[in-house]
Design an enzyme around this catalytic site. Structure first.
Site, short mmCIF file in Angstrom:
data_model
loop_
_atom_site.label_atom_id
_atom_site.label_comp_id
_atom_site.label_asym_id
_atom_site.label_seq_id
_atom_site.Cartn_x
_atom_site.Cartn_y
_atom_site.Cartn_z
N ASN A 131 21.23 2.69 -67.19
CA ASN A 131 22.69 2.76 -67.10
C ASN A 131 23.22 4.17 -66.90
O ASN A 131 24.44 4.38 -66.88
CB ASN A 131 23.34 2.14 -68.36
N LYS A 132 22.33 5.16 -66.73
CA LYS A 132 22.78 6.54 -66.61
C LYS A 132 23.25 6.85 -65.19
O LYS A 132 22.96 6.14 -64.23
CB LYS A 132 21.65 7.49 -66.99
N ASN A 133 23.98 7.97 -65.05
CA ASN A 133 24.53 8.36 -63.74
C ASN A 133 23.44 8.59 -62.71
O ASN A 133 23.63 8.34 -61.52
CB ASN A 133 25.38 9.62 -63.89
#
Length: 388
Positions: free
Chosen positions: A186-188
């Site tokens: 879910n990270k950038n």
């Protein structure tokens, strides 16, 4: 399944282009799928991104933080000051090296550790400060490092959510002490699972390499040796190939996240006004578009003004086809920590926000109209349950 006829909007979703799929296929066809040339290329690219500082990658962001503590020499009977509002991994890794987490309450506006309260928590056993940049918003870095210098403390930045964030025009990770990032799904920037640690010098980088692969110092024709207790925390070339392609897309992703965040501010405020709820104390994030990477968009629900709780708000949003998350309840409320004597009442701001914070959907592939749908749904629910 939701009760809505409209498509479901998850609170997050990674983006992968065709080039990423082809890069993974290339690695699979190469026959070298574990740590190898792609990992070396990814680490070199990350080092360039961070201004030439040494970077080493790991299997996940938890390992990255633990190894940062080990590189800093933190262990039994040491204390590490941190925040109670984070993913529990932040404090779990402190426990895992035999040290003690010391929780300092948060700033109600930034929701990060309140640096003005840190000095009072420092004891002769304090060895480090581990701040967390919630939703990608950094703390005041000048104040952080002045505090650390004054008290001769290491800084281990839990920048898991802050890849691409800045402080006064400088990338988080391009300066400072040990800086840990997560590349979880879910990270950038994602490698599916993974993380990286930005280090200060080649000696620290070499030590980090040992810790990530069983403490191995030498192997080959002359045999092998192990001189520290390490684990199995290496990142594979498959993950690295994804990371390399994500790094190319990062500027586009960041621009889109910032645009969506701006829409959130505008549309939520407009919906509150239209519903006659201007006095409802719905707390929005810090409206900062030069430093945050907008990893998440979080609101704090005014539960004392509502005849409902967060769980019901989330359920009704789900019925409207809108996914949400909780990031995070106060760590001190978990059984593991309560059994060690921690109390949420010792950090009352974190206790309140931990019970009422709500993460709304934010990811690059969202459509502009999704923001209006989410805001209208949320404000409608708040209007429905507002106390008279």
């Amino acid at each position: 399944m939701s009760g809505s006829s409209q498509p479901f909007i998850p609170f997050t979703r990674p983006s992968f282009n065709q080039e990423t799929i082809e890069a993974v296929s290339e690695v699979l066809r190469s026959g070298w799928v574990t740590s190898g040339p792609k990992l070396a290329e990814f680490e070199a690219s990350l080092s360039t991104f961070f201004g030439g500082r040494p970077v080493r990658c790991f299997a996940n962001g938890t390992a990255t933080m633990k190894i940062a503590l080990q590189v800093a020499g933190i262990g039994a009977n040491d204390e590490v000051i941190t925040t109670p509002i984070s993913w529990v991994a932040t404090s779990n890794v402190i426990l895992s090296v035999g040290a003690k987490p010391v929780f300092v309450d948060i700033d109600p506006v930034t929701r990060n550790i309140d640096l003005n309260k840190v000095a009072a928590a420092i004891t002769p056993k304090t060895r480090a400060i581990m701040p967390v940049y919630l939703a990608g918003l950094p703390v005041d870095m000048d104040q952080l490092y002045a505090l650390a210098k004054k008290h001769s403390l290491r800084v281990i930045e839990d920048a898991a959510q802050a890849f691409g964030s800045q402080w006064e025009g400088k990338k988080i990770g391009s300066f400072g002490d040990l800086v840990s990032f997560s590349f979880q799904a879910n990270k950038n920037l994602t490698t599916i699972e993974g993380g990286c640690l930005v280090l200060n010098n080649p000696d620290e980088a070499k030590l980090a390499e040992k810790f990530r692969l069983q403490g191995l110092t030498r192997q080959g024709m002359d045999g092998m040796d192990v001189d520290v207790l390490g684990g199995k925390d290496n990142l594979t070339d498959v993950n690295a190939a994804i990371g390399l392609e994500q790094l190319k897309q990062l500027p586009t992703y960041q621009t889109r996240r910032a645009a969506l965040a701006r829409q959130y501010f505008d549309v939520i405020r407009a919906e509150l006004k239209a519903a006659g709820l201007e006095n409802l104390q719905l707390e929005l994030p810090v409206e900062n578009f030069t430093e945050s990477n907008w990893h998440m968009f979080q609101v704090v629900l005014p539960l004392d003004q509502l005849n409902t709780d967060r769980a019901q708000v989330m359920t009704e949003l789900k019925d409207l086809g809108i996914g949400t998350g909780v990031h995070y309840p106060a760590i001190t409320g978990f059984t593991l920590y309560k059994n060690q004597g921690y109390k949420t009442s010792d950090t009352p701001i974190a206790e309140r926000i931990g019970k009422s914070i709500l993460t709304l959907p934010l990811f690059p592939a969202m459509a502009d109209e999704d923001i209006g749908r989410i805001a209208k749904g949320l404000i409608g629910i708040l209007q429905k349950y507002r106390k008279n």
